[in-house]
Design a protein around this motif. Structure first.
Motif, PDB file in Angstrom:
ATOM      1  N   PRO A  45       1.094  -1.439  -0.358  1.00  0.00           N
ATOM      2  CA  PRO A  45      -0.040   0.314   0.167  1.00  0.00           C
ATOM      3  C   PRO A  45       0.624   1.467  -0.079  1.00  0.00           C
ATOM      4  CG  PRO A  45      -0.083  -1.285   2.069  1.00  0.00           C
ATOM      5  CD  PRO A  45       1.171  -1.898   1.508  1.00  0.00           C
ATOM      6  N   VAL A  46       0.137   2.441  -0.800  1.00  0.00           N
ATOM      7  CA  VAL A  46       0.660   3.470  -0.100  1.00  0.00           C
ATOM      8  C   VAL A  46       0.285   4.753   0.447  1.00  0.00           C
ATOM      9  CG1 VAL A  46       2.059   2.565  -2.407  1.00  0.00           C
ATOM     10  CG2 VAL A  46      -0.011   4.872  -2.242  1.00  0.00           C
ATOM     11  N   ALA A  47       1.612   5.755   1.066  1.00  0.00           N
ATOM     12  CA  ALA A  47       0.453   6.784   1.658  1.00  0.00           C
ATOM     13  C   ALA A  47      -0.441   7.744   0.536  1.00  0.00           C
ATOM     14  CB  ALA A  47       1.352   7.450   2.318  1.00  0.00           C
ATOM     15  N   GLY A  48      -1.468   8.288   1.700  1.00  0.00           N
ATOM     16  CA  GLY A  48      -2.310   9.109   1.223  1.00  0.00           C
ATOM     17  C   GLY A  48      -1.757   9.956   0.008  1.00  0.00           C
ATOM     18  N   PRO A  49      -2.826  11.147  -0.300  1.00  0.00           N
ATOM     19  CA  PRO A  49      -2.151  11.980  -1.442  1.00  0.00           C
ATOM     20  C   PRO A  49      -1.320  13.556  -0.440  1.00  0.00           C
ATOM     21  CG  PRO A  49      -4.662  12.015  -1.292  1.00  0.00           C
ATOM     22  CD  PRO A  49      -3.623  11.063  -0.831  1.00  0.00           C
ATOM     23  N   GLU A  50      -2.021  13.303   0.614  1.00  0.00           N
ATOM     24  CA  GLU A  50      -0.991  14.641   1.781  1.00  0.00           C
ATOM     25  C   GLU A  50       0.527  14.251   1.677  1.00  0.00           C
ATOM     26  OE1 GLU A  50      -2.438  11.175   4.531  1.00  0.00           O
ATOM     27  OE2 GLU A  50      -3.347  12.023   3.003  1.00  0.00           O
ATOM     28  N   SER A  51       0.579  12.875   1.755  1.00  0.00           N
ATOM     29  CA  SER A  51       1.882  12.632   1.775  1.00  0.00           C
ATOM     30  C   SER A  51       3.172  12.717   0.453  1.00  0.00           C
ATOM     31  CB  SER A  51       2.200  11.106   2.120  1.00  0.00           C
ATOM     32  OG  SER A  51       1.613  11.402   3.313  1.00  0.00           O
ATOM     33  N   ALA A  52       2.259  12.636  -0.307  1.00  0.00           N
ATOM     34  CA  ALA A  52       2.972  12.656  -2.602  1.00  0.00           C
ATOM     35  C   ALA A  52       3.140  13.511  -2.434  1.00  0.00           C
ATOM     36  CB  ALA A  52       2.070  12.576  -3.552  1.00  0.00           C
ATOM     37  N   LYS A  53       4.621  13.715  -3.464  1.00  0.00           N
ATOM     38  CA  LYS A  53       4.838  14.703  -4.326  1.00  0.00           C
ATOM     39  C   LYS A  53       4.931  14.942  -5.575  1.00  0.00           C
ATOM     40  CE  LYS A  53       6.386  17.007  -0.566  1.00  0.00           C
ATOM     41  NZ  LYS A  53       6.270  18.624  -0.466  1.00  0.00           N
ATOM     42  N   SER A  54       5.105  15.783  -6.100  1.00  0.00           N
ATOM     43  CA  SER A  54       4.956  15.392  -7.847  1.00  0.00           C
ATOM     44  C   SER A  54       6.250  16.632  -8.332  1.00  0.00           C
ATOM     45  CB  SER A  54       3.495  16.063  -8.584  1.00  0.00           C
ATOM     46  OG  SER A  54       3.905  16.321 -10.007  1.00  0.00           O
ATOM     47  N   VAL A  55       7.594  15.710  -9.344  1.00  0.00           N
ATOM     48  CA  VAL A  55       8.246  15.966  -9.642  1.00  0.00           C
ATOM     49  C   VAL A  55       8.473  15.975 -11.138  1.00  0.00           C
ATOM     50  CG1 VAL A  55      11.119  15.510 -10.098  1.00  0.00           C
ATOM     51  CG2 VAL A  55       9.679  14.181  -7.483  1.00  0.00           C
ATOM     52  N   ALA A  56       8.968  17.234 -11.317  1.00  0.00           N
ATOM     53  CA  ALA A  56       8.722  17.288 -13.139  1.00  0.00           C
ATOM     54  C   ALA A  56      10.482  18.482 -13.374  1.00  0.00           C
ATOM     55  CB  ALA A  56       8.219  18.121 -14.303  1.00  0.00           C
ATOM     56  N   VAL A  57      10.710  18.024 -14.644  1.00  0.00           N
ATOM     57  CA  VAL A  57      11.952  18.711 -15.474  1.00  0.00           C
ATOM     58  C   VAL A  57      11.214  19.443 -16.264  1.00  0.00           C
ATOM     59  CG1 VAL A  57      14.147  18.970 -15.727  1.00  0.00           C
ATOM     60  CG2 VAL A  57      13.869  17.638 -13.970  1.00  0.00           C
ATOM     61  N   ARG A  58      11.486  20.866 -16.315  1.00  0.00           N
ATOM     62  CA  ARG A  58      11.099  21.609 -17.419  1.00  0.00           C
ATOM     63  C   ARG A  58      12.407  22.800 -18.169  1.00  0.00           C
ATOM     64  NH1 ARG A  58       8.018  17.330 -17.520  1.00  0.00           N
ATOM     65  NH2 ARG A  58       6.213  17.892 -17.471  1.00  0.00           N
ATOM     66  N   GLY A  59      13.014  22.493 -19.178  1.00  0.00           N
ATOM     67  CA  GLY A  59      13.817  23.738 -18.895  1.00  0.00           C
ATOM     68  C   GLY A  59      15.263  23.475 -18.120  1.00  0.00           C
ATOM     69  N   GLY A  60      15.492  22.917 -17.728  1.00  0.00           N
ATOM     70  CA  GLY A  60      16.892  22.746 -16.953  1.00  0.00           C
ATOM     71  C   GLY A  60      16.310  22.406 -14.923  1.00  0.00           C
ATOM     72  N   ARG A  61      15.242  23.098 -14.526  1.00  0.00           N
ATOM     73  CA  ARG A  61      14.528  23.277 -13.853  1.00  0.00           C
ATOM     74  C   ARG A  61      14.080  22.334 -13.175  1.00  0.00           C
ATOM     75  NH1 ARG A  61      11.986  27.795 -12.858  1.00  0.00           N
ATOM     76  NH2 ARG A  61      12.479  28.299 -10.222  1.00  0.00           N
ATOM     77  N   THR A  62      14.028  22.033 -11.657  1.00  0.00           N
ATOM     78  CA  THR A  62      13.335  20.487 -11.333  1.00  0.00           C
ATOM     79  C   THR A  62      12.056  21.147 -10.297  1.00  0.00           C
ATOM     80  OG1 THR A  62      15.901  19.726 -10.948  1.00  0.00           O
ATOM     81  CG2 THR A  62      13.528  18.577  -9.562  1.00  0.00           C
ATOM     82  N   LEU A  63      11.199  20.750 -10.404  1.00  0.00           N
ATOM     83  CA  LEU A  63       9.981  21.599  -9.645  1.00  0.00           C
ATOM     84  C   LEU A  63       9.509  20.182  -9.101  1.00  0.00           C
ATOM     85  CD1 LEU A  63       8.593  22.798 -13.562  1.00  0.00           C
ATOM     86  CD2 LEU A  63      10.144  23.810 -11.196  1.00  0.00           C
ATOM     87  N   ILE A  64       9.020  20.498  -7.168  1.00  0.00           N
ATOM     88  CA  ILE A  64       8.478  19.870  -7.016  1.00  0.00           C
ATOM     89  C   ILE A  64       7.408  20.029  -5.804  1.00  0.00           C
ATOM     90  CG2 ILE A  64       9.415  17.824  -4.785  1.00  0.00           C
ATOM     91  CD1 ILE A  64      12.620  18.082  -5.846  1.00  0.00           C
ATOM     92  N   THR A  65       6.226  20.041  -6.335  1.00  0.00           N
ATOM     93  CA  THR A  65       5.738  19.942  -5.607  1.00  0.00           C
ATOM     94  C   THR A  65       4.604  19.189  -4.980  1.00  0.00           C
ATOM     95  OG1 THR A  65       4.276  19.847  -7.504  1.00  0.00           O
ATOM     96  CG2 THR A  65       5.155  22.218  -7.428  1.00  0.00           C
ATOM     97  N   ASP A  66       3.883  19.438  -4.035  1.00  0.00           N
ATOM     98  CA  ASP A  66       2.850  19.007  -3.362  1.00  0.00           C
ATOM     99  C   ASP A  66       2.072  17.861  -4.430  1.00  0.00           C
ATOM    100  OD1 ASP A  66       3.951  19.643  -1.214  1.00  0.00           O
ATOM    101  OD2 ASP A  66       2.270  20.848  -0.388  1.00  0.00           O
ATOM    102  N   GLY A  67       1.793  17.108  -3.608  1.00  0.00           N
ATOM    103  CA  GLY A  67       0.763  16.477  -5.439  1.00  0.00           C
ATOM    104  C   GLY A  67      -0.006  14.932  -4.668  1.00  0.00           C
ATOM    105  N   PRO A  68      -1.442  14.719  -5.447  1.00  0.00           N
ATOM    106  CA  PRO A  68      -1.622  15.503  -6.533  1.00  0.00           C
ATOM    107  C   PRO A  68      -2.778  16.757  -6.031  1.00  0.00           C
ATOM    108  CG  PRO A  68      -3.032  13.661  -6.542  1.00  0.00           C
ATOM    109  CD  PRO A  68      -1.809  13.224  -5.152  1.00  0.00           C
ATOM    110  N   PHE A  69      -3.524  17.207  -6.121  1.00  0.00           N
ATOM    111  CA  PHE A  69      -3.853  18.630  -6.281  1.00  0.00           C
ATOM    112  C   PHE A  69      -5.646  17.832  -5.448  1.00  0.00           C
ATOM    113  CE2 PHE A  69      -1.744  20.106  -9.538  1.00  0.00           C
ATOM    114  CZ  PHE A  69      -1.354  21.329  -9.277  1.00  0.00           C
ATOM    115  N   PRO A  70      -6.547  18.062  -4.344  1.00  0.00           N
ATOM    116  CA  PRO A  70      -6.961  17.745  -3.512  1.00  0.00           C
ATOM    117  C   PRO A  70      -8.454  17.420  -4.486  1.00  0.00           C
ATOM    118  CG  PRO A  70      -6.626  20.336  -2.678  1.00  0.00           C
ATOM    119  CD  PRO A  70      -5.753  19.713  -4.175  1.00  0.00           C
TER     120      PRO A  70
END
Length: 118
Positions: A45-70
C-alpha cells in the motif's frame, strides 16, 4: 508463457465500504491463493495524497510540488507485481482482491524498453 503485470490499486468513491475485518480476510485469502500459485512477486500500500510529491524537470529546472491536487476523486492506493499466463487470467485473479469491491484495479503488462528489445 507467463507474463508480468503491474497492478495499480485505485480508490473509487463508488466502491463498497468494507469493514476492516472483511477487507483483511479477503486480502489474506487472495494473497494465500497468489502465493500458492506463484503469482505474487511484490506489492504494497502507499501513503495518502497528503504525503505525495510531484516531480518534473522543465527548462533545466526541477519542480517539486505537493501533489496531487485535492480535487482528485481517485487515489493510487497501492500496487502489486504479479505473474499470469494472460491479462485475462490476471484480471480474474485480481477480481478476488478487496480493492475490486471498494475501489478500482488497473492491470498493465510490463514491456521492454525499445533499446532492450531482442
Amino acid at each position: 508463457m507467463s507474463s508480468k503485470y503491474l497492478v495499480i490499486h485505485m480508490s473509487d468513491p463508488t466502491g463498497a465500504d468494507l469493514p476492516q475485518s472483511e477487507d483483511q480476510t479477503i486480502l489474506e485469502n487472495w494473497a494465500a491463493e497468489g502465493n500458492a500459485a506463484g503469482r505474487l512477486e511484490m506489492g504494497a500500500p502507499v501513503a495518502g495524497p497528503e504525503s505525495a510529491k510531484s516531480v518534473a524537470v522543465r527548462g533545466g529546472r526541477t519542480l517539486i510540488t505537493d501533489g496531487p491536487f485535492p480535487e482528485f476523486k481517485e487515489w493510487f492506493a497501492g500496487y502489486d507485481l504479479i505473474t499470469a499466463e494472460s491479462i485475462e487470467e490476471a484480471a480474474e485473479f485480481m477480481a478476488k482482491h478487496p480493492i475490486a469491491l471498494s475501489g478500482r484495479i488497473y492491470i498493465l503488462p510490463l514491456v521492454k524498453l525499445p533499446w532492450d528489445q531482442d
